[in-house]
Design a protein around this motif. Sequence first.
Motif, PDB file in Angstrom:
ATOM      1  N   CYS A 241       8.968 -29.983 -27.101  1.00 47.35           N
ATOM      2  CA  CYS A 241       9.726 -29.047 -27.949  1.00 47.35           C
ATOM      3  C   CYS A 241       8.905 -28.619 -29.161  1.00 47.35           C
ATOM      4  N   SER A 277      13.637 -24.290 -28.708  1.00 44.48           N
ATOM      5  CA  SER A 277      12.791 -25.487 -28.752  1.00 44.48           C
ATOM      6  C   SER A 277      12.865 -26.160 -30.112  1.00 44.48           C
ATOM      7  N   TYR A 278      12.863 -25.354 -31.160  1.00 42.12           N
ATOM      8  CA  TYR A 278      12.952 -25.907 -32.509  1.00 42.12           C
ATOM      9  C   TYR A 278      14.306 -26.582 -32.736  1.00 42.12           C
ATOM     10  N   ALA A 280      16.237 -27.895 -30.387  1.00 42.57           N
ATOM     11  CA  ALA A 280      16.244 -29.121 -29.586  1.00 42.57           C
ATOM     12  C   ALA A 280      15.424 -30.221 -30.251  1.00 42.57           C
ATOM     13  N   LEU A 281      14.298 -29.835 -30.842  1.00 45.55           N
ATOM     14  CA  LEU A 281      13.452 -30.815 -31.543  1.00 45.55           C
ATOM     15  C   LEU A 281      14.216 -31.498 -32.665  1.00 45.55           C
TER      16      LEU A 281
END
Length: 303
Positions: A241, A277-278, A280-281
């Motif tokens: 991620c 992705s950010y 989820a990270l």
Amino acid sequence: MKYFKNGLGEGSTFACCHPAVNLIFFLFAIGITMFSNSPIFLAITVIFSWLYSILLNGKKAVKNNIIFTIPILIVMTVINTLFTHNGATVLFYLNNGRITLEAFLYGLAASVLLSSVIVWFSCFNVIMTSDKLIYFFGKIAPVLGLTLSMIFRFIPLLKSRYREINMGQRCMRRHAGGSFLSKLRQTTKEISILISWSLEAAIETSDSMEARGYGLPGRTSFHLYKLSPTDKLLMVLIGGCGLAATVGCAMGKTSIYYYPTVVLGEWDILTAVTFASYTALLAVPIIVDIFGEIKWQQYRLEI
């Protein structure tokens, strides 16, 4: 959930993971936040940084975050608005100076970015304990590792020592009444005791570490850290991620221009993947801690 009232602290499930997992997460979370001024990025990092701070520190995190972040938001926004006259949208004139909407928005974005980084570092201070820092830097840079561990431990230690000094002085009835000047002298005396105690303790720590051979070639340190399958899975998830969000930022998918007018980047599939992705990270440690706490509470009920 009421058992989150006081915060999870160092007992959080994510804090019990391997230090490499914790370090990789904070490198990505703080690093990406520091170099992104997109409104969507800022909204995501503000929400998740506050949520995780409250999860770790409980109700007191709300008060502490407000004390440290609100002044930054106000001061930085006002200063940039008053002293930066770039921008095409003029709101009004102040002493022949142009007050523009773009300067206000840029100052607001910069202040939100800085306040979010501060909140993330408050979480970092809880998760990355001194033994984890020494584990990472003890062999590569022993002086740096010891310095970092002492820095992050310094403020909580000073607070604890001052409470102990203040309690001792109250037991000796040194705070019983008196004028404002007498109270000020008493407070100054307690601060002087605190400084002397802290300096003496620092010298003792330095001598003790030197006597134990800290930093000498070939010296080993004891630790119980071992990568488990769960740690490896989390490292892959966080790394994937984080890299996806970093690549998207590097390609300019989150770019925004504030001057002369606000111009957002084009929205496409890669932009959506970057933001997802950010998100989820930043959600990884929160999900890990919530499920870990629920599992622990169920286990307690069973026994």
